[in-house]
Motif scaffolding. Structure first.
Motif, PDB file in Angstrom:
ATOM      1  N   VAL A 103       5.100  31.417  82.523  1.00  0.00           N
ATOM      2  CA  VAL A 103       5.661  31.412  81.099  1.00  0.00           C
ATOM      3  C   VAL A 103       7.086  32.204  80.865  1.00  0.00           C
ATOM      4  CG1 VAL A 103       3.474  31.018  79.942  1.00  0.00           C
ATOM      5  CG2 VAL A 103       4.346  33.052  80.194  1.00  0.00           C
ATOM      6  N   GLY A 104       7.464  33.045  81.876  1.00  0.00           N
ATOM      7  CA  GLY A 104       8.650  33.776  81.757  1.00  0.00           C
ATOM      8  C   GLY A 104       8.479  35.225  80.890  1.00  0.00           C
ATOM      9  N   LYS A 162      10.084  35.724  77.996  1.00  0.00           N
ATOM     10  CA  LYS A 162      10.301  35.437  76.628  1.00  0.00           C
ATOM     11  C   LYS A 162       9.435  34.685  75.850  1.00  0.00           C
ATOM     12  CE  LYS A 162      15.452  36.285  77.290  1.00  0.00           C
ATOM     13  NZ  LYS A 162      16.536  35.738  77.425  1.00  0.00           N
ATOM     14  N   ALA A 163       8.316  34.291  76.519  1.00  0.00           N
ATOM     15  CA  ALA A 163       7.453  33.294  75.591  1.00  0.00           C
ATOM     16  C   ALA A 163       6.905  34.152  74.635  1.00  0.00           C
ATOM     17  CB  ALA A 163       6.378  32.843  76.848  1.00  0.00           C
ATOM     18  N   GLN A 221       3.504  35.183  72.074  1.00  0.00           N
ATOM     19  CA  GLN A 221       2.384  35.509  72.364  1.00  0.00           C
ATOM     20  C   GLN A 221       1.264  34.392  72.719  1.00  0.00           C
ATOM     21  OE1 GLN A 221       1.922  38.615  73.317  1.00  0.00           O
ATOM     22  NE2 GLN A 221      -0.099  38.643  73.946  1.00  0.00           N
ATOM     23  N   GLU A 222       1.476  33.532  71.727  1.00  0.00           N
ATOM     24  CA  GLU A 222       0.675  32.283  71.903  1.00  0.00           C
ATOM     25  C   GLU A 222       0.502  31.475  72.918  1.00  0.00           C
ATOM     26  OE1 GLU A 222       2.551  32.912  69.179  1.00  0.00           O
ATOM     27  OE2 GLU A 222       1.542  32.880  67.383  1.00  0.00           O
ATOM     28  N   VAL A 223       1.846  31.432  73.368  1.00  0.00           N
ATOM     29  CA  VAL A 223       2.175  30.553  74.628  1.00  0.00           C
ATOM     30  C   VAL A 223       1.562  31.346  75.861  1.00  0.00           C
ATOM     31  CG1 VAL A 223       3.922  29.789  76.182  1.00  0.00           C
ATOM     32  CG2 VAL A 223       4.096  29.579  73.848  1.00  0.00           C
ATOM     33  N   TYR A 224       1.711  32.590  75.757  1.00  0.00           N
ATOM     34  CA  TYR A 224       1.223  33.584  76.837  1.00  0.00           C
ATOM     35  C   TYR A 224      -0.274  33.522  76.769  1.00  0.00           C
ATOM     36  CZ  TYR A 224       0.115  37.906  79.265  1.00  0.00           C
ATOM     37  OH  TYR A 224      -0.218  38.772  80.184  1.00  0.00           O
ATOM     38  N   ARG A 244      -2.095  31.201  75.980  1.00  0.00           N
ATOM     39  CA  ARG A 244      -2.754  29.834  76.457  1.00  0.00           C
ATOM     40  C   ARG A 244      -2.897  29.824  77.875  1.00  0.00           C
ATOM     41  NH1 ARG A 244       0.188  26.644  72.738  1.00  0.00           N
ATOM     42  NH2 ARG A 244       1.238  26.407  74.329  1.00  0.00           N
ATOM     43  N   PHE A 296      13.758  27.476  81.123  1.00  0.00           N
ATOM     44  CA  PHE A 296      14.317  28.746  80.495  1.00  0.00           C
ATOM     45  C   PHE A 296      14.993  29.842  81.318  1.00  0.00           C
ATOM     46  CE2 PHE A 296      12.603  31.704  76.586  1.00  0.00           C
ATOM     47  CZ  PHE A 296      13.974  31.386  75.937  1.00  0.00           C
ATOM     48  N   GLU A 297      15.433  29.368  82.330  1.00  0.00           N
ATOM     49  CA  GLU A 297      16.002  29.968  83.433  1.00  0.00           C
ATOM     50  C   GLU A 297      17.305  29.756  83.635  1.00  0.00           C
ATOM     51  OE1 GLU A 297      12.552  29.852  83.776  1.00  0.00           O
ATOM     52  OE2 GLU A 297      12.271  32.004  83.358  1.00  0.00           O
ATOM     53  N   ASP A 310       4.935  23.079  73.006  1.00  0.00           N
ATOM     54  CA  ASP A 310       4.932  24.450  73.017  1.00  0.00           C
ATOM     55  C   ASP A 310       5.383  25.094  74.153  1.00  0.00           C
ATOM     56  OD1 ASP A 310       5.163  26.521  71.315  1.00  0.00           O
ATOM     57  OD2 ASP A 310       3.046  26.703  70.903  1.00  0.00           O
ATOM     58  N   SER A 322       7.467  27.724  76.954  1.00  0.00           N
ATOM     59  CA  SER A 322       8.073  29.069  76.676  1.00  0.00           C
ATOM     60  C   SER A 322       9.148  28.980  75.503  1.00  0.00           C
ATOM     61  CB  SER A 322       8.538  29.753  78.008  1.00  0.00           C
ATOM     62  OG  SER A 322       7.116  29.823  78.697  1.00  0.00           O
ATOM     63  N   PHE A 361       9.838  28.488  70.692  1.00  0.00           N
ATOM     64  CA  PHE A 361       9.775  29.223  69.569  1.00  0.00           C
ATOM     65  C   PHE A 361      11.225  29.054  68.797  1.00  0.00           C
ATOM     66  CE2 PHE A 361      11.756  32.045  72.977  1.00  0.00           C
ATOM     67  CZ  PHE A 361      12.837  32.395  72.233  1.00  0.00           C
ATOM     68  N   ARG A 387       6.423  45.412  79.543  1.00  0.00           N
ATOM     69  CA  ARG A 387       5.845  44.447  78.554  1.00  0.00           C
ATOM     70  C   ARG A 387       4.382  45.318  77.987  1.00  0.00           C
ATOM     71  NH1 ARG A 387       6.940  38.666  78.781  1.00  0.00           N
ATOM     72  NH2 ARG A 387       4.917  38.622  78.158  1.00  0.00           N
ATOM     73  N   TRP A 432      19.252  41.591  79.498  1.00  0.00           N
ATOM     74  CA  TRP A 432      18.622  40.866  78.380  1.00  0.00           C
ATOM     75  C   TRP A 432      19.769  39.913  78.406  1.00  0.00           C
ATOM     76  CZ3 TRP A 432      14.164  40.109  76.542  1.00  0.00           C
ATOM     77  CH2 TRP A 432      14.016  39.099  75.450  1.00  0.00           C
ATOM     78  N   LYS A 455       1.677  40.395  66.866  1.00  0.00           N
ATOM     79  CA  LYS A 455       1.815  38.978  67.410  1.00  0.00           C
ATOM     80  C   LYS A 455       3.257  38.811  68.065  1.00  0.00           C
ATOM     81  CE  LYS A 455       1.594  34.814  64.562  1.00  0.00           C
ATOM     82  NZ  LYS A 455       1.522  33.983  65.369  1.00  0.00           N
TER      83      LYS A 455
END
Lengths: 343, 526
Positions: A48-49, A51-52, A54-57, A59, B46-47, B121, B123, B126, B407, B418, B443
């Motif tokens: 997921v990389g 920056k995903a 939390q939900e995506v992570y 799942r 996303f990369e 849905d 990465s 959002f 993380r 970043w 969250k």
């Protein structure tokens, strides 16, 4: 010996071999699997990389089965491997088996020619330096061998590229083939040399061959160093034996004494040496593959490992493991053919 | 013996000079890093490598000017209107656009593409779902009005450019609905297929991808705009900088994308090579974990900002690949602060440490990915920290390994880079200056959370800025936010990235944008 007991003996041997292979594989898988889980790299990250949300992570984590206990994960993996499913690589989005079939031939081609080089240069060099011990060639081969052990391959590879590609223009640069020819031959075996011949594209064959020369020679240089040193010590050992003296006294020609008598007896342990050096080339060529932009297994395995792409890592491990095991069994078999004592 | 002779003969034959073939006239050959290309689906990309791929093969609803990011212009959307309450956007869809498949592009494709992003849905989703789009309401919030009009309704009256910039990112790429649905399996909206395939309308179309080996794009003859002169773009995955340089000098590639400073310097003075630079949006920074008893002291944070030899690192380590920048918004963004108040000042740092009662110094660790230029930067920082008695222990690790630790908030100091997700200032404000919930199982986990920095007040300010409709006022709000952030935050922002490409002198027209999704091959000639 009665036929029945011979049959029993053979089947017992086969069973033993089979069990050995099975246990080896299970151990190999278990250890690789555990290493993959202990390394402090989060495998979900590769999917997921960074920056995903939390939900995506979460799942993705559940989809990958990482919420299950470790032993359960292993058995699920084992089950699918037994059904021939090695899973999908997260980095390439393709089935691991398909990836391996794509990258493995590139490495095989390289390792094959490297080993050929190692054998055809290393063995004569070893034999001659054993016969003319302390001679000029012996010193040369010692220096060559020493360099082979100690020089970093990436440095040597860059140097070779600078000289033979950039300055002299004798050989093509990095890559398996010039881009003109890219995608013309459809992969049948994955071995470019074979596929181009099958397609009758001799120009491509020539191009691919030229591309192979530099990386294969460099890689082969290292196995050559190893093989020549081993040959030399085996030969010295044999040349001391009394049967050599007998043969010489009998008036057998010197080249026949060396190549027929002495070398004949060295050939047997050399089989193992060659087999082992071939095996180590399969995964040990990462640096060569990097410098020469050679899309092979070494690079694939390293990249997968650094991204915790465990399906790909386990799949590649099984392949390399099988080849190692196969090469070992094959060299055992050759022993039996060539050495009556091992029967 | 005979065999040996044969082999020897073969070897001699090999020494016959190899006639070199240069790159074909109608093909652009580029050496680049493709190892981060892990999907071809614009809803998932996303990369860097992926963003650049989609930028050249897909059309997006809206684009921005690569030289002046504040100028937004229509792509697939010819024009748009925004309702007075700032919630409803009406997009007029360009007529006469055809996909590479030959299908006509209509409002259906636009609606499908954006709905697909929200439903899948993945990465980057959002970027859209932050406007309130969700699988439950998507059928009402993104709808087709007629064949060439699309309506979108967002949940808050944000600054309108915020939403528009989000649509300029890769997930705003329009996919061919009919083609994608023809490949759907088990209701996956064609995800399994598009991951390694193509359904776009851009100037180039996808031809072949061999992961970590090569990517081939062909000209899309159905393209509605200026058709590329090139027939093909061939991107070869080459990680080694010196290998890229050799190939470029020999003319076996036209463009080298990942040269290290030493190789860039080595190419200076070569008449056949042109070096070009473009500032990118990524910033280099140190993240100071506020769970660490030393780093949470304000004077210590301040002292560390004075203990970095910004000039030295810029000159000797980055040498052209980065420029000093100390605010969280990169230059080129609306409201970017171009003030660099910090420089190496050991005396000042020592005074600050004394104020904190730490004149004898202390020991901290820094998680550092073991690739350049990160490693060299870390060593330089270690040296200057030591001048004030701070012992910095560098913990080297692979990228994913250090990231995993970061993380989980288990680091002391993390040295990182970043990149913004879209061209609106909120992208970096959201992560550097917002932390709605600092608890361990929050969250949202922005960079401020990763460094355990609880900032309810600053979060409010950032939230207010993204709602401001007046661009000038909004810019002012970000300037103030950055000034405060620069002084008190646990982020030592140091440099802004510069992309350096080396091209053969005959190559013209490769557009380098401020982001990887705005690097375009369309106008390249050679």
């Amino acid at each position: 010996m009665a036929p029945l007991s011979r049959f029993k003996k053979t089947s017992a041997k086969t069973l033993k071999l089979f069990l050995m292979v099975a246990v080896t594989f299970l151990g190999l898988l278990l250890i690789t699997f555990l290493i993959g889980r202990v390394v402090p790299i989060d495998p979900v990250l590769a999917v997921v990389g960074d920056k995903a949300s939390q939900e995506v992570y979460d799942r993705a984590r559940i989809a990958m089965g990482l919420d299950l206990p470790l032993w359960k994960q292993f058995f699920i993996y084992l089950g699918s491997v037994l059904r021939g499913n090695f899973g999908t690589s997260v980095l390439t989005a393709k089935p691991v088996l398909e990836d391996i079939l794509r990258v493995f031939p590139a490495t095989m081609e390289l390792a094959f020619f490297a080993t050929l080089f190692g054998i055809f240069v290393g063995i004569p060099l070893g034999v001659i330096s054993a016969v003319k011990r302390g001679g000029f060639l012996d010193h040369i081969s010692r220096v060559v061998g020493l360099l082979g052990y100690s020089l970093p391959i990436f440095w040597l590879a860059l140097l070779a590229l600078m000289i033979f590609y950039a300055k002299l223009d004798w050989l093509p640069g990095p890559g398996r083939i010039d881009i003109f020819y890219e995608g013309i031959v459809s992969p049948v075996t994955g071995f470019l040399l074979v596929d181009s011949v099958l397609a009758g594209e001799w120009e491509i064959f020539r191009n691919a061959f030229y591309h192979l020369i530099m990386p294969a020679t460099l890689l082969g240089y290292f196995s050559m160093a190893y093989i020549s040193r081993m040959t030399r010590s085996f030969m010295i050992e044999q040349l001391r034996q009394e049967y050599i003296l007998t043969a010489r006294v009998k008036g057998v020609a010197e080249w026949k004494v060396i190549w027929g008598h002495a070398f004949g007896n060295c050939a047997i342990p050399l089989i193992t040496v060659v087999a082992l050096s071939f095996g180590s080339l399969l995964e040990g060529s990462v640096l060569t593959e990097t410098i020469f932009a050679w899309p092979g297994l070494g690079l694939y395995l390293t990249n997968s490992l650094l991204n915790a792409d465990m399906n790909a890592v386990l799949g590649s491990t099984i392949v390399v493991g099988s080849i190692f095991l196969g090469v070992n069994i094959f060299s055992d078999f050759l022993y039996k053919v060539f050495d009556p004592r091992a029967r | 013996m005979k065999k040996i002779c044969l082999i020897a003969l073969a070897l001699i034959l090999c020494v016959v000079p190899f006639s070199m073939a240069k790159t074909p006239k109608d093909t652009l050959v580029m050496a680049s890093r493709l190892d981060d290309l892990i999907t071809l689906d614009p809803a998932e990309i996303f990369e860097f490598a992926g963003a650049e791929y989609a930028a050249n093969t897909y059309d997006r609803l809206i684009n921005y000017d690569v030289d002046e990011v504040s100028k937004i212009y229509g792509g697939i959307a010819e024009s748009w209107t925004i309702s007075d309450d700032g919630l409803t956007f009406l997009f007029k869809i360009r007529k006469g656009v055809t996909f590479a498949s030959g299908n006509k592009l209509t409002a259906d494709d636009v609606v499908f593409s954006l709905q697909r992003v929200v439903i899948l849905d993945k990465s980057p989703a959002f970027i859209l779902t932050q406007f309130g789009f969700a699988p439950e309401n998507i059928k009402q919030t993104i709808v087709k009005v007629d064949d060439h009009t699309v309506k979108m309704v967002i949940n808050k009256p944000y600054a309108p450019t915020f939403f528009l910039y989000c649509l300029t990112s890769t997930l705003g790429s329009i996919v061919d609905k009919a083609d994608v649905l023809a490949h759907e399996q088990n209701g996956d909206l064609g995800y399994g297929w598009l991951k390694t395939s193509y359904a776009g309308s851009g100037p180039f179309k996808f031809k072949a991808w061999k992961p970590s080996e090569s990517l081939i794009l062909d000209r899309n003859d159905h393209y509605w705009g200026d058709k590329p002169k090139l027939k093909r773009v061939f991107i070869r995955h080459i990680t080694e900088s010196s290998t890229q340089r050799l190939l470029l000098v020999k003319g076996d590639i036209d463009i080298a994308r990942n040269l290290q400073p030493v190789d860039i310097k080595g190419l200076a003075g070569n008449k056949n090579i042109v070096i070009r630079k473009k500032a990118k949006g990524a910033v280099w920074y140190l993240g100071l974990n506020q769970k660490n008893k030393y780093l949470k002291i304000p004077q210590v944070r301040q002292a560390l900002k004075y203990l970095i030899d910004y000039k030295g690192i810029e000159g000797t380590i980055l040498s052209g690949k980065g420029t000093i920048h100390q605010a969280f918004l990169p230059k080129g963004f609306l409201g970017a602060l171009d003030e660099n108040p910090f420089s190496l000042n050991v005396a000042k740092a020592k005074a600050l440490l004394k104020e904190a009662g730490l004149e004898k110094g202390f020991t901290v660790t820094m998680d550092t990915r073991n690739s350049e230029p990160t490693t060299s930067m870390a060593v330089a920082i270690q040296g200057t920290f030591a001048q004030a008695g701070i012992k910095l222990e560098i913990i080297p690790g692979e990228n994913k390994q250090t990231l995993t630790k970061y993380r989980a908030r288990k680091h002391d100091i993390y040295i990182g880079r970043w990149g913004p997700d879209y061209m609106d200032p909120h992208t970096n404000a959201d992560t550097f200056a917002r932390n709605p919930d600092n608890s361990d199982n929050a969250k949202a986990k922005p960079l401020a959370w990763r460094n355990a920095w609880a900032i309810p007040e600053m979060t409010k300010k950032a939230d207010a800025a993204v709602l401001e409709k007046d661009a000038a006022k909004r810019a002012q709000m970000y300037l103030e936010l950055q000034r405060e952030h620069q002084q008190i935050s646990p982020f030592v922002i140091m440099f802004q990235d510069i992309e350096v490409v080396a091209e053969r002198a005959n190559v013209k027209g490769f557009i380098l944008g401020p982001s990887f999704d705005s690097n375009f091959y369309q106008f390249v000639t050679k």
